[in-house]
Design an enzyme around this catalytic site. Structure first.
Site, mmCIF file in Angstrom:
data_model
loop_
_atom_site.group_PDB
_atom_site.id
_atom_site.type_symbol
_atom_site.label_atom_id
_atom_site.label_comp_id
_atom_site.label_asym_id
_atom_site.label_seq_id
_atom_site.Cartn_x
_atom_site.Cartn_y
_atom_site.Cartn_z
ATOM 1 N N ASP A 146 1.286 -7.661 2.228
ATOM 2 C CA ASP A 146 1.360 -6.263 2.003
ATOM 3 C C ASP A 146 2.934 -5.868 1.981
ATOM 4 O O ASP A 146 3.350 -5.284 2.660
ATOM 5 C CB ASP A 146 0.764 -5.537 3.163
ATOM 6 C CG ASP A 146 0.346 -4.173 2.926
ATOM 7 O OD1 ASP A 146 0.829 -3.539 1.703
ATOM 8 O OD2 ASP A 146 -0.282 -3.438 3.510
ATOM 9 N N HIS A 203 0.774 -1.164 -0.166
ATOM 10 C CA HIS A 203 0.055 0.107 0.019
ATOM 11 C C HIS A 203 0.989 1.442 0.176
ATOM 12 O O HIS A 203 0.315 2.381 -0.278
ATOM 13 C CB HIS A 203 -1.006 -0.099 1.196
ATOM 14 C CG HIS A 203 -0.644 0.421 2.728
ATOM 15 N ND1 HIS A 203 -0.103 -0.873 3.666
ATOM 16 C CD2 HIS A 203 -0.205 1.320 3.254
ATOM 17 C CE1 HIS A 203 0.249 -0.261 4.591
ATOM 18 N NE2 HIS A 203 0.313 1.217 4.375
ATOM 19 N N SER A 213 4.034 2.428 8.515
ATOM 20 C CA SER A 213 3.735 1.299 7.400
ATOM 21 C C SER A 213 5.239 1.193 6.837
ATOM 22 O O SER A 213 5.667 2.087 6.102
ATOM 23 C CB SER A 213 2.564 1.880 6.247
ATOM 24 O OG SER A 213 1.474 1.945 6.970
#
Length: 721
Positions: free
Chosen positions: A228, A87, A656
């Site tokens: 991810d 992402h 992230s």
């Protein structure tokens, strides 16, 4: 003078005995002073603190950096290979995607350096050096060079950073910039020297059916089965210095990369995360938490939900639109759901009650200390909240509608310049303005914009805004809707999107061929954009005025809380600077009768598979690998394939892509999410419920090698078995 003498107090928060192990986004430069080593070693750290960060030699810090505009990435090979989240790389993947080359759907795998894709606009930043400039700021306040309130401001801090860079041995070095920032709400200040690389190329990305498996449904949830991750590479000139893209650039020979552990993990194992958490608000008062709920989260939820409903339908109906809006939708959806979860968790986890208890204790502490500033500060903050709450709501509705929601508009300032040039009949100025308008038109009608989709968004959001704010917060074009279009929003929006100069190429070309004052004056898009800007300016001015000296109040409150909680150390709020968190691999029990184990496997992917739901489609090749159990050296001892795991690390947005490392400083995963039950954690950390969700490095390497066929990437990594 009394306030200045107390400025150094923030570190009194940092030199006492240990607190609970897991809370805290700790500053690397304070690890020694905060006695973190003993606490981390008690949890399972096996290397020294100097191996994590040292101002004098290479350490783990030098393998971690800022990926793009808001994520973390880590270096996993000697030649600048970056691991981050899928992402986080999504903008880049979408940038390279088209209907013909749909890397979002199919994935991307570079089998050689020649296949790696240059990605304009993408950067990777390393922290070169960290310097304490608190004394410098305090001296400037004392000497009257800056007021205490303005010492928080970007103007002063930028000037300070520029001056310090000019005096530094790093002056003039390629890619080096400096940034000064406040910590502990202005009780401390640090200067960061940053090295930025601008030639970053896309190397590997799994299909979205792996990288975004679970989509909106699983976002912020556990159990999770999302691969991810994505990979990129830093390129530099022949000297290893940052340089713009060139075919002559070479992969960066980095000074530090992370070794990768395939030894696996067990419940209770030590885990630490280094990264760039974006923003936390752990020192808010009870009234400020309510402000966050009502003034920010609720309006954001309402507007984004309305926009996303339009985008879902349009993206489902067209592959072209799906690719154009994939990144926009993902970005919007992420904090739409976060805001929902945060408001719920604030109630479920009794955050308001906890804050009220803290304020009661603080009042007692202030009385005991006979400190008038401490005794009055919470009441003054409450007064601030009363003033700003209605304005905060209006600003959130405005920004979500007109800055994040609706994209169409006109570059009204350039049109103003053109008007002046036309009035004075200055040919060169007219030509210059027209060239600028061409750029403006291209910026609006870019490859990721669909005029008809945006029209549909506007038809939902413009009426919604009118229903949500008082009449004095409506831009002037609402009066046009009322008087010239009889209150018919659809008629106004159709006219706006059909007849304006910027509406389409035909209209634009006709205007450029014969630009007139009359056409500018009657253009709806220019009127719309001008009115929108005027209202934005009005709202921000009112909000800034209502804020008053809130920064100084926060400074006093945080200083007092640090004093009250001593000898327990406290970490400053996150502000997108490099931090370390430590904890353990750990399961949790979200509610009565429910237990979540600390890891998931590929079996769960197959159990969730739903060919009729795009969020839960499983690629055929992954199903084949599962059926044959072709996991290679990446499987668990029982033969299963691990996918994700949980730790107790303290993280937030910006983390992230952060590396999750074991006690030896070896990479075991990449952080990508938090859990639903603790989404109030940015405001109040819950030591029982807070969990970080990470993708297991073994799943990453399995996908890269077995599904992507990129043994070339595996071979350049340092892998410990």
């Amino acid at each position: 003078m009394r306030k200045l003498k107390l400025l150094a107090f923030a570190l009194i928060c940092a030199v006492f005995a240990p607190a609970k192990a897991d809370e805290g986004m700790w500053l690397l430069q304070l690890m020694q002073e905060q006695n973190l080593a003993d606490r981390m070693k008690a949890q399972g750290l096996k290397i020294g603190v100097d191996d994590i960060y040292s101002p004098n030699h290479v350490a783990l810090k030098d393998a971690v950096g800022i990926f793009g505009r808001g994520c973390t990435g880590e270096i996993i090979s000697p030649e600048g290979l970056i691991l981050t989240n899928h992402h986080c790389g999504y903008d880049a993947i979408q940038q390279h995607s088209s209907v013909e080359h749909d890397y979002l759907t199919d994935g991307f795998w570079a089998k050689s350096r020649a296949e790696e894709l240059p990605t304009p606009g993408l950067t990777f930043k390393f922290v070169e050096r960290i310097v304490d400039v608190t004394d410098k700021v305090n001296q400037d306040i004392k000497d009257g060079k800056v007021t205490e309130l303005n010492s928080f401001g970007s103007e002063y801090l930028k000037k300070l950073a520029d001056e310090e860079l000019k005096k530094s041995d790093l002056k003039g070095k390629p890619g080096i910039t400096a940034q000064a920032l406040p910590f502990y709400q202005g009780n401390k200040f640090y200067l960061f020297f940053i090295k930025t690389y601008s030639d970053v190329r896309m190397v590997a990305a799994p299909p979205s059916s792996i990288g975004k498996f679970g989509g909106e449904t699983d976002n912020w949830m556990w159990p999770r089965h999302t691969g991810d991750f994505s990979m990129f590479r830093i390129y530099a000139d022949k000297n290893g210095d940052p340089a713009p893209y060139s075919a002559e650039n070479v992969p960066l020979k980095v000074k530090k990369h992370l070794a990768i552990s395939l030894r696996g993990l067990q419940e209770g194992d030590y885990a630490m995360i280094m990264g760039f958490p974006g923003s936390t608000s752990r020192y808010l008062t009870q009234s400020e938490v309510k402000l966050r709920m009502d003034g920010t989260n609720t309006p954001r939820i309402q507007v984004r939900e309305a926009r996303q409903e339009v985008l879902r339908k349009e993206m489902a109906a067209s592959d072209k639109v799906r690719i154009q809006y994939a990144s926009k939708f993902a970005s919007s959806s992420n904090y739409w759901k976060n805001s929902i979860g945060m408001n719920k968790a604030i109630i479920d986890n009794r955050v308001l009650e906890t804050k009220a208890e803290q304020e009661a204790n603080f009042a007692k502490f202030a009385k005991e200390k006979n400190n008038a500033d401490y005794a009055s500060v919470v009441g003054k903050i409450d007064e601030y909240v009363t003033r700003v709450t209605p304005l905060a709501k209006q600003l959130t509705y405005f920004t979500e509608t007109f800055r994040s929601g609706i994209e169409f508009g006109a570059t009204y300032l350039i049109f103003d310049n053109l008007k002046t040039a036309l009035e004075k009949n200055k040919k060169k100025d007219i030509e210059k303005a027209l060239e600028q308008l061409k750029e403006g038109y291209a910026n609006v009608h870019n490859k990721d914009y669909d005029h008809e989709v945006d029209r549909k968004v506007a038809k939902v959001l413009i009426p919604l805004y009118a229903k949500s704010v008082p009449a004095d917060a409506l831009p002037a074009f609402y009066e046009t809707i009322k008087t010239k279009f009889n209150g018919d929003y659809n008629a106004y929006i159709d006219a706006l999107y059909d007849t304006s100069i910027f509406s389409n190429q035909k209209n634009f070309d006709a205007f450029v061929a014969n630009p007139t004052l009359e056409a500018i004056d009657k253009d709806l898009a220019i009127q719309y954009s001008t009115a929108k800007n005027e209202m934005m300016k009005k709202l921000y001015e009112a909000y800034d005025k209502a804020c008053g000296d809130i920064d100084l109040l926060h400074k006093t409150y945080v200083r007092g809380l640090c004093e009250m909680y001593a000898p327990t150390p406290k970490a400053p709020d996150a502000n997108f600077t490099i931090r370390l968190t430590y904890g353990n691999v750990k399961s949790y029990d979200p509610k009565d009768g429910v237990h979540y184990k600390y890891y998931t496997t590929l079996k769960g992917v197959m159990e969730k598979e739903d060919p009729n739901n795009p969020e839960f489609v499983v690629p055929a090749k992954l199903k084949e690998l599962y059926a044959t159990k072709n996991y290679g050296r990446y499987a668990l001892p029982n033969g299963e394939m691990p996918t994700c795991f949980l730790t107790t690390n303290d993280i937030t947005g910006g983390n992230s892509g952060s590396p999750v490392m074991n006690g030896n400083g070896e990479l075991i995963g990449a952080a990508f999410d938090g859990n639903w039950e603790s989404l109030s954690g940015d405001i109040n950390f819950d030591n029982n419920l807070q969990r970080c969700i990470a993708v297991d490095i073994r799943y990453v390497l399995f996908i890269v090698e077995k599904l992507g066929g990129c043994k070339n990437l595996i071979d350049e990594m340092t892998i410990v078995e």
